[in-house]
Design a protein around this motif. Structure first.
Motif, PDB file in Angstrom:
ATOM      1  N   ASP A 237      21.920 -42.213 -35.427  1.00  0.00           N
ATOM      2  CA  ASP A 237      20.966 -43.015 -34.657  1.00  0.00           C
ATOM      3  C   ASP A 237      21.514 -43.470 -33.303  1.00  0.00           C
ATOM      4  OD1 ASP A 237      22.791 -44.918 -35.451  1.00  0.00           O
ATOM      5  OD2 ASP A 237      21.391 -46.083 -36.667  1.00  0.00           O
ATOM      6  N   LEU A 238      22.547 -42.777 -32.810  1.00  0.00           N
ATOM      7  CA  LEU A 238      23.046 -43.061 -31.469  1.00  0.00           C
ATOM      8  C   LEU A 238      22.012 -42.585 -30.456  1.00  0.00           C
ATOM      9  CD1 LEU A 238      25.503 -44.006 -29.717  1.00  0.00           C
ATOM     10  CD2 LEU A 238      26.195 -41.587 -29.656  1.00  0.00           C
ATOM     11  N   GLU A 239      21.629 -43.474 -29.544  1.00  0.00           N
ATOM     12  CA  GLU A 239      20.594 -43.118 -28.564  1.00  0.00           C
ATOM     13  C   GLU A 239      21.012 -41.918 -27.723  1.00  0.00           C
ATOM     14  OE1 GLU A 239      20.280 -47.662 -28.988  1.00  0.00           O
ATOM     15  OE2 GLU A 239      21.813 -46.075 -29.094  1.00  0.00           O
ATOM     16  N   SER A 240      20.056 -41.044 -27.471  1.00  0.00           N
ATOM     17  CA  SER A 240      20.315 -39.850 -26.675  1.00  0.00           C
ATOM     18  C   SER A 240      20.810 -40.207 -25.282  1.00  0.00           C
ATOM     19  CB  SER A 240      19.041 -39.006 -26.571  1.00  0.00           C
ATOM     20  OG  SER A 240      19.253 -37.877 -25.753  1.00  0.00           O
ATOM     21  N   GLU A 241      20.290 -41.296 -24.713  1.00  0.00           N
ATOM     22  CA  GLU A 241      20.697 -41.715 -23.373  1.00  0.00           C
ATOM     23  C   GLU A 241      22.186 -42.029 -23.326  1.00  0.00           C
ATOM     24  OE1 GLU A 241      19.531 -45.117 -20.025  1.00  0.00           O
ATOM     25  OE2 GLU A 241      19.081 -45.451 -22.155  1.00  0.00           O
ATOM     26  N   ILE A 242      22.693 -42.649 -24.388  1.00  0.00           N
ATOM     27  CA  ILE A 242      24.116 -42.992 -24.449  1.00  0.00           C
ATOM     28  C   ILE A 242      24.964 -41.738 -24.597  1.00  0.00           C
ATOM     29  CG2 ILE A 242      25.878 -44.113 -25.885  1.00  0.00           C
ATOM     30  CD1 ILE A 242      23.853 -46.328 -26.436  1.00  0.00           C
ATOM     31  N   PHE A 243      24.532 -40.815 -25.460  1.00  0.00           N
ATOM     32  CA  PHE A 243      25.305 -39.596 -25.663  1.00  0.00           C
ATOM     33  C   PHE A 243      25.315 -38.745 -24.397  1.00  0.00           C
ATOM     34  CE2 PHE A 243      26.041 -35.305 -27.591  1.00  0.00           C
ATOM     35  CZ  PHE A 243      27.285 -35.585 -28.157  1.00  0.00           C
ATOM     36  N   ARG A 244      24.193 -38.701 -23.695  1.00  0.00           N
ATOM     37  CA  ARG A 244      24.123 -37.965 -22.424  1.00  0.00           C
ATOM     38  C   ARG A 244      25.100 -38.563 -21.420  1.00  0.00           C
ATOM     39  NH1 ARG A 244      19.438 -34.857 -21.121  1.00  0.00           N
ATOM     40  NH2 ARG A 244      19.791 -35.381 -18.935  1.00  0.00           N
ATOM     41  N   TYR A 245      25.117 -39.886 -21.345  1.00  0.00           N
ATOM     42  CA  TYR A 245      26.003 -40.538 -20.375  1.00  0.00           C
ATOM     43  C   TYR A 245      27.462 -40.270 -20.731  1.00  0.00           C
ATOM     44  CZ  TYR A 245      27.473 -44.019 -16.957  1.00  0.00           C
ATOM     45  OH  TYR A 245      28.038 -44.650 -15.863  1.00  0.00           O
ATOM     46  N   TYR A 246      27.763 -40.317 -22.020  1.00  0.00           N
ATOM     47  CA  TYR A 246      29.114 -39.994 -22.490  1.00  0.00           C
ATOM     48  C   TYR A 246      29.500 -38.565 -22.073  1.00  0.00           C
ATOM     49  CZ  TYR A 246      32.367 -37.951 -25.887  1.00  0.00           C
ATOM     50  OH  TYR A 246      33.400 -37.250 -26.466  1.00  0.00           O
ATOM     51  N   LEU A 247      28.595 -37.620 -22.271  1.00  0.00           N
ATOM     52  CA  LEU A 247      28.885 -36.233 -21.923  1.00  0.00           C
ATOM     53  C   LEU A 247      29.120 -36.052 -20.432  1.00  0.00           C
ATOM     54  CD1 LEU A 247      26.335 -34.246 -24.140  1.00  0.00           C
ATOM     55  CD2 LEU A 247      28.817 -34.370 -24.449  1.00  0.00           C
ATOM     56  N   LEU A 248      28.333 -36.718 -19.627  1.00  0.00           N
ATOM     57  CA  LEU A 248      28.474 -36.611 -18.175  1.00  0.00           C
ATOM     58  C   LEU A 248      29.829 -37.160 -17.718  1.00  0.00           C
ATOM     59  CD1 LEU A 248      24.847 -37.625 -17.220  1.00  0.00           C
ATOM     60  CD2 LEU A 248      25.975 -35.511 -16.472  1.00  0.00           C
ATOM     61  N   GLN A 249      30.238 -38.283 -18.284  1.00  0.00           N
ATOM     62  CA  GLN A 249      31.537 -38.853 -17.919  1.00  0.00           C
ATOM     63  C   GLN A 249      32.679 -38.020 -18.507  1.00  0.00           C
ATOM     64  OE1 GLN A 249      31.691 -41.189 -15.681  1.00  0.00           O
ATOM     65  NE2 GLN A 249      29.454 -41.437 -15.680  1.00  0.00           N
ATOM     66  N   ASP A 250      32.469 -37.493 -19.695  1.00  0.00           N
ATOM     67  CA  ASP A 250      33.495 -36.686 -20.346  1.00  0.00           C
ATOM     68  C   ASP A 250      33.703 -35.359 -19.613  1.00  0.00           C
ATOM     69  OD1 ASP A 250      35.352 -36.624 -22.545  1.00  0.00           O
ATOM     70  OD2 ASP A 250      34.134 -35.043 -23.441  1.00  0.00           O
ATOM     71  N   ARG A 251      32.655 -34.869 -18.985  1.00  0.00           N
ATOM     72  CA  ARG A 251      32.779 -33.642 -18.185  1.00  0.00           C
ATOM     73  C   ARG A 251      33.808 -33.840 -17.079  1.00  0.00           C
ATOM     74  NH1 ARG A 251      32.433 -31.928 -13.608  1.00  0.00           N
ATOM     75  NH2 ARG A 251      31.876 -34.032 -12.910  1.00  0.00           N
ATOM     76  N   TYR A 252      33.710 -34.964 -16.379  1.00  0.00           N
ATOM     77  CA  TYR A 252      34.674 -35.302 -15.330  1.00  0.00           C
ATOM     78  C   TYR A 252      36.080 -35.433 -15.920  1.00  0.00           C
ATOM     79  CZ  TYR A 252      37.217 -38.511 -12.195  1.00  0.00           C
ATOM     80  OH  TYR A 252      38.164 -39.121 -11.413  1.00  0.00           O
ATOM     81  N   TYR A 253      36.165 -36.131 -17.039  1.00  0.00           N
ATOM     82  CA  TYR A 253      37.450 -36.351 -17.691  1.00  0.00           C
ATOM     83  C   TYR A 253      38.100 -35.026 -18.104  1.00  0.00           C
ATOM     84  CZ  TYR A 253      40.797 -37.788 -21.254  1.00  0.00           C
ATOM     85  OH  TYR A 253      41.941 -37.933 -22.004  1.00  0.00           O
ATOM     86  N   LEU A 254      37.347 -34.161 -18.769  1.00  0.00           N
ATOM     87  CA  LEU A 254      37.904 -32.897 -19.265  1.00  0.00           C
ATOM     88  C   LEU A 254      38.293 -31.948 -18.134  1.00  0.00           C
ATOM     89  CD1 LEU A 254      35.642 -32.151 -22.369  1.00  0.00           C
ATOM     90  CD2 LEU A 254      38.013 -32.955 -22.358  1.00  0.00           C
ATOM     91  N   GLU A 255      37.544 -32.007 -17.052  1.00  0.00           N
ATOM     92  CA  GLU A 255      37.879 -31.180 -15.882  1.00  0.00           C
ATOM     93  C   GLU A 255      39.296 -31.505 -15.407  1.00  0.00           C
ATOM     94  OE1 GLU A 255      36.607 -30.818 -11.166  1.00  0.00           O
ATOM     95  OE2 GLU A 255      35.168 -31.629 -12.614  1.00  0.00           O
ATOM     96  N   HIS A 256      39.599 -32.797 -15.318  1.00  0.00           N
ATOM     97  CA  HIS A 256      40.923 -33.210 -14.862  1.00  0.00           C
ATOM     98  C   HIS A 256      41.968 -33.093 -15.972  1.00  0.00           C
ATOM     99  CE1 HIS A 256      39.864 -34.505 -10.841  1.00  0.00           C
ATOM    100  NE2 HIS A 256      38.724 -34.936 -11.355  1.00  0.00           N
ATOM    101  N   PHE A 257      41.546 -33.264 -17.198  1.00  0.00           N
ATOM    102  CA  PHE A 257      42.450 -33.085 -18.333  1.00  0.00           C
ATOM    103  C   PHE A 257      43.020 -31.669 -18.319  1.00  0.00           C
ATOM    104  CE2 PHE A 257      43.479 -33.174 -22.965  1.00  0.00           C
ATOM    105  CZ  PHE A 257      44.084 -34.418 -23.016  1.00  0.00           C
ATOM    106  N   SER A 258      42.163 -30.686 -18.069  1.00  0.00           N
ATOM    107  CA  SER A 258      42.594 -29.296 -17.993  1.00  0.00           C
ATOM    108  C   SER A 258      43.550 -29.074 -16.820  1.00  0.00           C
ATOM    109  CB  SER A 258      41.371 -28.386 -17.846  1.00  0.00           C
ATOM    110  OG  SER A 258      41.755 -27.029 -17.762  1.00  0.00           O
TER     111      SER A 258
END
Length: 218
Positions: A31-52
Motif C-alpha cells: 500500500d505504498l503510494e505510487s507517488e512516493i515510489f516514483r519519487y524514490y525511483l527518480l532520486q535513486d536514478r541520480y544516486y545509482l548513476e554516481h554509484f556506478s
C-alpha cells in the motif's frame, strides 16, 4: 574484530530504523503510494548513476588488484542488474526523460552522493569503498527479510526479488571479506575513517527512505 563486524555494530541503530521504516513496511504490505515510489525511483536514478561512476573511480585509484577487480565487477553487475531493472520500472510507470530532467535532486540524495565522493578527496580508496558497502548490504538484508512474505503488489515484489537472491548474497559475502582484509592491512587512522564512512552511509540510507516518504524538496 573485523571491519564488517565493528561497522555493522556501530551502524545497527540506523539499520534497524531502515528495516522498520514506513517506506519498507508499506512496500511489503503493497500500500505504498505510487507517488512516493516514483519519487524514490527518480532520486535513486541520480544516486545509482554516481554509484556506478564511483566504483570506476575507486578502481582507478586503488593499488590493490583484488579490490580493483571487485570494483569493476560491481560496476558491471550494477549496470546489468539493478540499473537495468530500474529502466523497466521507469517504462512501466511512464517516467519520461522530461520528468527526469524536471525533477530536482532532493537534498538527501545530493548529500549522500557528495558524502561518497568526499571519501576519495579527504580519505583513501579504502574509505571510499567502505562508504559504498552499506547500500548493497542493507538492500540485500531487506530483500531477504521481505521475500519470506513478499508483497501483493507485483512491482514492489520485483523490487524485493532484486535483492533477495543467492547471487546478491554471494556478492555481499565476497565484498565483506575483501573489506575485512583491507581493514586489517590499514593503519589505525584509515581504519577509523573506514568505519566512519560506513556509519555515515548507513545514516544516509535511513534518510533516503525519509526523503521519499516526505517527497523532500530544498
Amino acid at each position: 574484530m573485523t571491519f564488517t563486524k565493528i561497522a555493522r555494530e556501530e551502524a545497527a541503530f540506523y539499520w534497524e530504523k531502515s528495516f522498520e521504516h514506513p517506506f519498507i513496511q508499506r512496500l511489503a504490505a503493497g500500500d505504498l503510494e505510487s507517488e512516493i515510489f516514483r519519487y524514490y525511483l527518480l532520486q535513486d536514478r541520480y544516486y545509482l548513476e554516481h554509484f556506478s561512476k564511483l566504483y570506476s573511480k575507486i578502481a582507478e585509484q586503488t593499488n590493490d588488484q583484488e579490490a580493483q577487480q571487485q570494483l569493476k565487477e560491481n560496476a558491471e553487475n550494477l549496470k546489468l542488474g539493478e540499473m537495468a531493472i530500474r529502466k523497466e520500472f521507469f517504462s512501466e510507470l511512464a517516467i519520461s526523460d522530461q520528468e527526469i530532467l524536471e525533477t530536482p535532486i532532493a537534498p538527501t540524495a545530493y548529500h549522500y552522493v557528495s558524502h561518497m565522493y568526499r571519501q576519495l578527496v579527504d580519505g583513501t580508496p579504502n574509505t571510499a569503498f567502505a562508504g559504498m558497502l552499506p547500500c548493497a548490504w542493507l538492500y540485500q538484508e531487506i530483500g531477504v527479510r521481505l521475500i519470506e512474505t513478499g508483497s501483493p503488489d507485483s512491482l514492489y515484489q520485483r523490487w524485493i526479488e532484486t535483492y533477495a537472491g543467492e547471487a546478491a548474497a554471494e556478492g555481499i559475502k565476497k565484498e565483506c571479506a575483501l573489506l575485512d582484509r583491507l581493514y586489517q592491512e590499514s593503519l589505525k587512522k584509515e581504519q577509523q575513517q573506514m568505519i566512519q564512512a560506513f556509519v555515515i552511509s548507513s545514516k544516509m540510507e535511513y534518510a533516503f527512505w525519509e526523503m521519499a516518504v516526505k517527497l523532500e524538496k530544498w
